[in-house]
Design an enzyme around this catalytic site. Structure first.
Site, mmCIF file in Angstrom:
data_model
loop_
_atom_site.group_PDB
_atom_site.id
_atom_site.type_symbol
_atom_site.label_atom_id
_atom_site.label_comp_id
_atom_site.label_asym_id
_atom_site.label_seq_id
_atom_site.Cartn_x
_atom_site.Cartn_y
_atom_site.Cartn_z
ATOM 1 N N GLU A 116 -0.075 4.711 1.813
ATOM 2 C CA GLU A 116 -0.185 5.734 2.863
ATOM 3 C C GLU A 116 0.837 5.550 3.980
ATOM 4 O O GLU A 116 1.249 6.522 4.618
ATOM 5 C CB GLU A 116 -1.602 5.741 3.449
ATOM 6 C CG GLU A 116 -2.659 6.317 2.528
ATOM 7 C CD GLU A 116 -3.274 5.291 1.592
ATOM 8 O OE1 GLU A 116 -4.216 5.636 0.864
ATOM 9 O OE2 GLU A 116 -2.798 4.129 1.585
ATOM 10 N N HIS B 134 -2.438 0.018 -3.936
ATOM 11 C CA HIS B 134 -2.939 1.362 -3.628
ATOM 12 C C HIS B 134 -3.694 1.967 -4.802
ATOM 13 O O HIS B 134 -3.195 1.994 -5.934
ATOM 14 C CB HIS B 134 -1.772 2.288 -3.259
ATOM 15 C CG HIS B 134 -2.209 3.713 -3.066
ATOM 16 N ND1 HIS B 134 -2.921 4.130 -1.967
ATOM 17 C CD2 HIS B 134 -2.050 4.818 -3.846
ATOM 18 C CE1 HIS B 134 -3.177 5.422 -2.064
ATOM 19 N NE2 HIS B 134 -2.669 5.865 -3.205
ATOM 20 N N HIS C 125 -1.669 1.467 6.733
ATOM 21 C CA HIS C 125 -2.165 2.541 7.594
ATOM 22 C C HIS C 125 -3.204 1.976 8.549
ATOM 23 O O HIS C 125 -3.704 0.857 8.368
ATOM 24 C CB HIS C 125 -2.799 3.639 6.737
ATOM 25 C CG HIS C 125 -3.813 3.086 5.767
ATOM 26 N ND1 HIS C 125 -5.106 2.790 6.121
ATOM 27 C CD2 HIS C 125 -3.688 2.739 4.458
ATOM 28 C CE1 HIS C 125 -5.753 2.299 5.082
ATOM 29 N NE2 HIS C 125 -4.897 2.247 4.044
ATOM 30 N N HIS D 39 -7.951 5.182 7.100
ATOM 31 C CA HIS D 39 -9.219 4.988 6.416
ATOM 32 C C HIS D 39 -9.395 3.489 6.173
ATOM 33 O O HIS D 39 -8.526 2.692 6.510
ATOM 34 C CB HIS D 39 -9.248 5.746 5.069
ATOM 35 C CG HIS D 39 -8.311 5.190 4.046
ATOM 36 N ND1 HIS D 39 -6.950 5.458 4.047
ATOM 37 C CD2 HIS D 39 -8.524 4.361 2.982
ATOM 38 C CE1 HIS D 39 -6.380 4.832 3.033
ATOM 39 N NE2 HIS D 39 -7.306 4.153 2.372
ATOM 40 N N ASP E 233 0.854 -1.185 0.000
ATOM 41 C CA ASP E 233 0.000 0.000 0.000
ATOM 42 C C ASP E 233 0.894 1.242 0.000
ATOM 43 O O ASP E 233 2.128 1.130 -0.082
ATOM 44 C CB ASP E 233 -0.942 -0.032 1.207
ATOM 45 C CG ASP E 233 -2.209 0.779 0.998
ATOM 46 O OD1 ASP E 233 -2.344 1.449 -0.044
ATOM 47 O OD2 ASP E 233 -3.069 0.763 1.896
ATOM 48 N N GLU F 286 -8.364 -2.468 6.406
ATOM 49 C CA GLU F 286 -7.780 -3.192 5.281
ATOM 50 C C GLU F 286 -6.823 -4.272 5.777
ATOM 51 O O GLU F 286 -6.807 -5.394 5.274
ATOM 52 C CB GLU F 286 -7.053 -2.206 4.361
ATOM 53 C CG GLU F 286 -7.977 -1.193 3.728
ATOM 54 C CD GLU F 286 -7.242 -0.056 3.048
ATOM 55 O OE1 GLU F 286 -6.043 -0.205 2.745
ATOM 56 O OE2 GLU F 286 -7.868 0.990 2.809
#
Length: 274
Positions: free
Chosen positions: A10, A60, A104, A115, A8, A133
Site C-alpha cells: 500500500e 502483502h 502504510h 489499516h 508491503d 503492522e
C-alpha cells in the site's frame, strides 16, 4: 552485513488505491511492477553499501506479488502466503538490520489505504502501546535484537515510524491527500530517494536500537463488529472485554502474540453481514 526487507504494497510509490494492490483489479500488474522497482532500489543500495546477504519477504495479501525475475539476482526472496510469521517470516537474530518498505499507517489513522492486517480491525495494542503492522513487526524484530533501520511508504507511515523508533531513517515516496489519493514522486525520483535513504540508514545503524517488546505481552485487538470479535475469541486463551469488541490474549512472548494475532484476524474474516 546481513539485511532483511519486509515489503508491503500500500505504501509503494504512486499507488493511490485498492485497484493497484488487489490481484483481481485492473491496475494490479502495474502495482506489482512498481512494488518490485521500490524493493530493487533498496536492495541495490544495500549491496552497494556493504551488505553481503539480503533477504526480502513479500508481505502483502497473498504474499506472491514481487516479480522474482526483476529483483537483483543476489537477493533471496520469500514468496507465498502460508507463513508462520507472515510479514516477518525468515527474520531472526542473525540479521544486522531490517527495512520495512511499502508500509502504510495503522487502522483509524490518516494515510493512504491505512489499516491493520484486515479492514475489520479498528486498532491493536501491545500492553498499552497502540500499534499497527509496522509496530507489531518492529516488536518481533526487537525480540531478535534486530533494529528496524528504515521505513519507506507514505508520509503518514513515516511519521508513525519516527514516533515509535528513535533515530530511524524514513523515506516518504508519496504524500497522502486522502485515504485513496496521493501526491507522489515520479518512480525514478522515488527510487533515487530510496537508494539515498538506504545508504543513510546503513551508515546510521549504530544509532538505532531494537524496539524491545514487553515480557508476557497482552495483545488486544478491537474489531469493527461484535460478530468478528466473537469469532476471534473462539481461539483458546482469548476473551472479549465486556461491552466492547476488543479481544484480549495474554501471551508468553511477542512471537506467541504475533501468531495469536494471525489466527484471530483469520477467524474474524469469516464473519458475514447477511
Amino acid at each position: 552485513m546481513k539485511l532483511y526487507l519486509s515489503m508491503d504494497m500500500e505504501g509503494v510509490t504512486a499507488l493511490p488505491d485498492y485497484t493497484y494492490v488487489d490481484w483481481e483489479e485492473q491496475n494490479y500488474e502495474r502495482g506489482r511492477r512498481l512494488m518490485t522497482q521500490d524493493a530493487s532500489a533498496i536492495i541495490e543500495s544495500a549491496f552497494a553499501n556493504g551488505a553481503k546477504e539480503f533477504l526480502v519477504n513479500d508481505s502483502h495479501s497473498k504474499m506472491n506479488n514481487l516479480i522474482a525475475e526483476d529483483l537483483p539476482e543476489d537477493a533471496q526472496l520469500i514468496t507465498g502466503g502460508v507463513k508462520n510469521y507472515s510479514m516477518v517470516e525468515g527474520l531472526d537474530e542473525s540479521y544486522d538490520g531490517a527495512f520495512f518498505a511499502g508500509y502504510h499507517a495503522r487502522a483509524g489513522q490518516k494515510g493512504v489505504m491505512s489499516h491493520a492486517m484486515i479492514f475489520g480491525v479498528r486498532s491493536m495494542w501491545i500492553n498499552e502501546v497502540e500499534v499497527g503492522e509496522l509496530g507489531l513487526n518492529a516488536y518481533v524484530a526487537g525480540h531478535y535484537g534486530v533494529s528496524v533501520l528504515m521505513v519507506a511508504g507514505d508520509d503518514c507511515a513515516c511519521k508513525e515510524a519516527e514516533a515509535l523508533i528513535p533515530n530511524i531513517t524514513t523515506a516518504a515516496v508519496k504524500e497522502s491527500l486522502t485515504r485513496s489519493a496521493v501526491k507522489t514522486l515520479h518512480p525514478k525520483k522515488a527510487q533515487q530517494l530510496l537508494q539515498e535513504q538506504t545508504k543513510k540508514a546503513i551508515e546510521n545503524r549504530a544509532n538505532v536500537k531494537p524496539l524491545l517488546p514487553p515480557e508476557n505481552p497482552v495483545l488486544k485487538i478491537e474489531f469493527t463488529n461484535y460478530g468478528q470479535a466473537e469469532l476471534a475469541a473462539m481461539m483458546p486463551g482469548c476473551t472479549i472485554e465486556e461491552g466492547t469488541t476488543i479481544v484480549r490474549f495474554n501471551a508468553k512472548d511477542i512471537l506467541e502474540a504475533y501468531r495469536a494475532m494471525l489466527v484471530m484476524v483469520e477467524l474474524a474474516m469469516q464473519a458475514k453481514f447477511s
